[in-house]
Scaffold this motif. Structure first.
Motif, PDB file in Angstrom:
ATOM      1  N   PHE A 129     -27.501  25.558  89.130  1.00 56.03           N
ATOM      2  CA  PHE A 129     -26.436  26.571  89.026  1.00 56.03           C
ATOM      3  C   PHE A 129     -25.113  25.927  88.616  1.00 56.03           C
ATOM      4  N   LEU A 130     -24.782  24.802  89.229  1.00 52.91           N
ATOM      5  CA  LEU A 130     -23.532  24.119  88.891  1.00 52.91           C
ATOM      6  C   LEU A 130     -23.522  23.654  87.438  1.00 52.91           C
ATOM      7  N   PHE A 131     -24.664  23.167  86.947  1.00 53.70           N
ATOM      8  CA  PHE A 131     -24.753  22.770  85.543  1.00 53.70           C
ATOM      9  C   PHE A 131     -24.518  23.971  84.633  1.00 53.70           C
ATOM     10  N   ILE A 132     -25.134  25.087  84.962  1.00 55.97           N
ATOM     11  CA  ILE A 132     -25.055  26.275  84.111  1.00 55.97           C
ATOM     12  C   ILE A 132     -23.615  26.767  83.982  1.00 55.97           C
ATOM     13  N   ILE A 133     -22.856  26.709  85.084  1.00 52.35           N
ATOM     14  CA  ILE A 133     -21.482  27.220  85.040  1.00 52.35           C
ATOM     15  C   ILE A 133     -20.470  26.143  84.643  1.00 52.35           C
ATOM     16  N   GLY A 134     -20.978  24.964  84.257  1.00 46.56           N
ATOM     17  CA  GLY A 134     -20.111  23.948  83.684  1.00 46.56           C
ATOM     18  C   GLY A 134     -19.544  22.923  84.642  1.00 46.56           C
ATOM     19  N   TYR A 135     -20.030  22.894  85.872  1.00 43.50           N
ATOM     20  CA  TYR A 135     -19.540  21.922  86.848  1.00 43.50           C
ATOM     21  C   TYR A 135     -20.498  20.717  86.890  1.00 43.50           C
ATOM     22  N   ARG A 136     -20.502  19.983  85.796  1.00 41.90           N
ATOM     23  CA  ARG A 136     -21.459  18.883  85.639  1.00 41.90           C
ATOM     24  C   ARG A 136     -21.268  17.797  86.704  1.00 41.90           C
ATOM     25  N   MET A 137     -20.037  17.363  86.936  1.00 39.09           N
ATOM     26  CA  MET A 137     -19.812  16.276  87.887  1.00 39.09           C
ATOM     27  C   MET A 137     -20.180  16.689  89.303  1.00 39.09           C
ATOM     28  N   GLN A 138     -19.899  17.941  89.675  1.00 39.14           N
ATOM     29  CA  GLN A 138     -20.274  18.412  91.004  1.00 39.14           C
ATOM     30  C   GLN A 138     -21.797  18.452  91.150  1.00 39.14           C
ATOM     31  N   ALA A 139     -22.476  18.797  90.053  1.00 38.72           N
ATOM     32  CA  ALA A 139     -23.943  18.805  90.083  1.00 38.72           C
ATOM     33  C   ALA A 139     -24.486  17.387  90.240  1.00 38.72           C
ATOM     34  N   VAL A 140     -23.926  16.467  89.475  1.00 41.89           N
ATOM     35  CA  VAL A 140     -24.378  15.084  89.544  1.00 41.89           C
ATOM     36  C   VAL A 140     -24.126  14.501  90.932  1.00 41.89           C
ATOM     37  N   SER A 141     -23.035  14.927  91.569  1.00 38.68           N
ATOM     38  CA  SER A 141     -22.722  14.392  92.900  1.00 38.68           C
ATOM     39  C   SER A 141     -23.768  14.789  93.935  1.00 38.68           C
ATOM     40  N   ILE A 142     -24.471  15.898  93.714  1.00 38.09           N
ATOM     41  CA  ILE A 142     -25.568  16.267  94.616  1.00 38.09           C
ATOM     42  C   ILE A 142     -26.677  15.224  94.536  1.00 38.09           C
ATOM     43  N   LEU A 143     -27.018  14.819  93.322  1.00 42.19           N
ATOM     44  CA  LEU A 143     -28.005  13.742  93.163  1.00 42.19           C
ATOM     45  C   LEU A 143     -27.512  12.458  93.805  1.00 42.19           C
ATOM     46  N   GLY A 144     -26.215  12.199  93.642  1.00 41.76           N
ATOM     47  CA  GLY A 144     -25.653  10.990  94.229  1.00 41.76           C
ATOM     48  C   GLY A 144     -25.807  10.958  95.738  1.00 41.76           C
ATOM     49  N   ARG A 145     -25.374  12.023  96.389  1.00 43.67           N
ATOM     50  CA  ARG A 145     -25.406  12.068  97.858  1.00 43.67           C
ATOM     51  C   ARG A 145     -26.822  12.152  98.418  1.00 43.67           C
ATOM     52  N   GLU A 146     -27.651  12.989  97.796  1.00 45.60           N
ATOM     53  CA  GLU A 146     -28.947  13.315  98.389  1.00 45.60           C
ATOM     54  C   GLU A 146     -30.071  12.371  97.985  1.00 45.60           C
ATOM     55  N   VAL A 147     -29.962  11.750  96.815  1.00 48.05           N
ATOM     56  CA  VAL A 147     -31.079  10.931  96.316  1.00 48.05           C
ATOM     57  C   VAL A 147     -30.679   9.469  96.120  1.00 48.05           C
ATOM     58  N   MET A 148     -29.580   9.241  95.413  1.00 46.69           N
ATOM     59  CA  MET A 148     -29.204   7.872  95.077  1.00 46.69           C
ATOM     60  C   MET A 148     -28.699   7.105  96.285  1.00 46.69           C
ATOM     61  N   LEU A 149     -27.799   7.720  97.047  1.00 45.66           N
ATOM     62  CA  LEU A 149     -27.174   7.037  98.176  1.00 45.66           C
ATOM     63  C   LEU A 149     -28.194   6.530  99.206  1.00 45.66           C
ATOM     64  N   PRO A 150     -29.179   7.343  99.606  1.00 46.34           N
ATOM     65  CA  PRO A 150     -30.145   6.839 100.597  1.00 46.34           C
ATOM     66  C   PRO A 150     -30.982   5.667 100.091  1.00 46.34           C
ATOM     67  N   ARG A 151     -31.190   5.570  98.787  1.00 44.45           N
ATOM     68  CA  ARG A 151     -32.026   4.507  98.229  1.00 44.45           C
ATOM     69  C   ARG A 151     -31.237   3.235  97.954  1.00 44.45           C
ATOM     70  N   GLY A 152     -29.936   3.353  97.853  1.00 45.71           N
ATOM     71  CA  GLY A 152     -29.107   2.189  97.630  1.00 45.71           C
ATOM     72  C   GLY A 152     -29.121   1.725  96.188  1.00 45.71           C
ATOM     73  N   LEU A 153     -28.187   0.869  95.852  1.00 49.48           N
ATOM     74  CA  LEU A 153     -28.042   0.379  94.483  1.00 49.48           C
ATOM     75  C   LEU A 153     -29.265  -0.405  94.026  1.00 49.48           C
ATOM     76  N   VAL A 154     -29.788  -1.258  94.889  1.00 50.32           N
ATOM     77  CA  VAL A 154     -30.975  -2.031  94.521  1.00 50.32           C
ATOM     78  C   VAL A 154     -32.172  -1.109  94.334  1.00 50.32           C
TER      79      VAL A 154
END
Length: 288
Positions: A129-154
């Motif tokens: 939904f955020l992508f569709i309405i043009g809030y790309r960075m807010q959409a990407v931040s969901i991936l950051g918080r929910e998927v990337m952050l728990p797995r860590g940089l490595v």
């Protein structure tokens, strides 16, 4: 040759870095460079890259989101007269005339699909939904918080290896294409995606892990000048300040992953269809 730049961070000659560390020549010098994004290179920086370094090719590993964000920043800067007067680079095109640019979105579609598959249904539909309405960075931040952050940089680096094989192979093939050298590899910080491509390349060249790790960790100091600005970008992605650092175990974890999952660097590169003849060619063009 030691070069300093006005507006290019984290720049170095990979061959010289490795050879100086090892005390002997293992990698050709003056042909393989790495850096943070060179978008804001000053006119003097551009001349150095083109005329002193003799650069022929630039490999850009950034995502579409990163390109769009950087373009928006540049457009905003162009509307500020004081910045136009103080920053001569704004009057120049982003890409340096005469150089060949290769965009390799190393976190490609398969990588993106994997990250999306790790979201809950609620967060998945929220992101769409955020992508569709043009809030790309807010959409990407969901991936950051929910998927990337728990797995860590490595962990994200290891996922990149597993899910971005075609893109990694494309970057490596650019090194062995006729007339591609000298080449500069960069992402946004020139740290992790760039570090992964460089680490895999050096493994093919049989460079010892401590030397590869030494090259990777130089990015910690190489990015210090703009740390606060980089941390702001990192926070926008839903990540924590640690993502601006260089994990000391990054290279060793990459090497362990290659060994345990693929049986070694040759097994990994076979799995992404970067075959033995291409690896031999890489040794010929980049080995000392």
């Amino acid at each position: 040759m030691s070069l300093t730049f006005d507006n290019i961070l984290n720049f170095r000659d990979v061959g010289k870095t490795v050879n100086d560390y090892m005390g002997r020549k293992l990698v050709r010098e003056g042909v393989l460079y790495r850096s943070a994004r060179p978008d804001d290179a000053s006119p003097a920086d551009r001349r150095k890259l083109r005329d002193e370094v003799g650069l022929k090719t630039v490999i850009d590993l950034r995502s579409k989101t990163e390109h769009l964000k950087q373009a928006q920043k540049r457009q905003a800067d162009l509307r500020v007269p004081a910045l136009l007067q103080s920053n001569a680079a704004l009057a120049e095109p982003v890409q340096i005339p005469g150089l060949r640019y290769r965009e390799v979105k190393v976190t490609g579609r398969r990588f993106e699909r994997f990250l999306l598959s790790q979201l809950s249904w609620w967060n998945y539909f929220k992101l769409i939904f955020l992508f569709i309405i043009g809030y790309r960075m807010q959409a990407v931040s969901i991936l950051g918080r929910e998927v990337m952050l728990p797995r860590g940089l490595v962990g994200l680096g290891l996922i990149t290896m597993d899910e971005s094989g075609p893109e990694i192979a494309e970057a490596l093939r650019t090194f062995i294409e006729p007339s591609s050298l000298p080449v500069l590899v960069h992402c946004t910080q020139g740290k992790d995606r760039t570090g992964l491509i460089i680490a895999l390349t050096l493994m093919v060249l049989k460079v010892q892990i401590p030397a590869i790790q030494h090259d990777y960790l130089l990015s910690q100091k190489g990015l210090e000048a703009e740390r606060e600005g980089r941390l702001e970008e990192i926070r926008e992605l839903g990540l924590t300040p640690e993502w601006g650092d260089c994990p000391r175990d990054f290279v060793r974890k990459v090497e362990a992953h290659v060994s345990f999952k693929y049986g070694g660097i040759d097994g990994y590169l076979d799995s992404i269809e970067f075959g033995s003849s291409e690896r031999q060619r890489l040794i010929e063009v980049l080995g000392a």
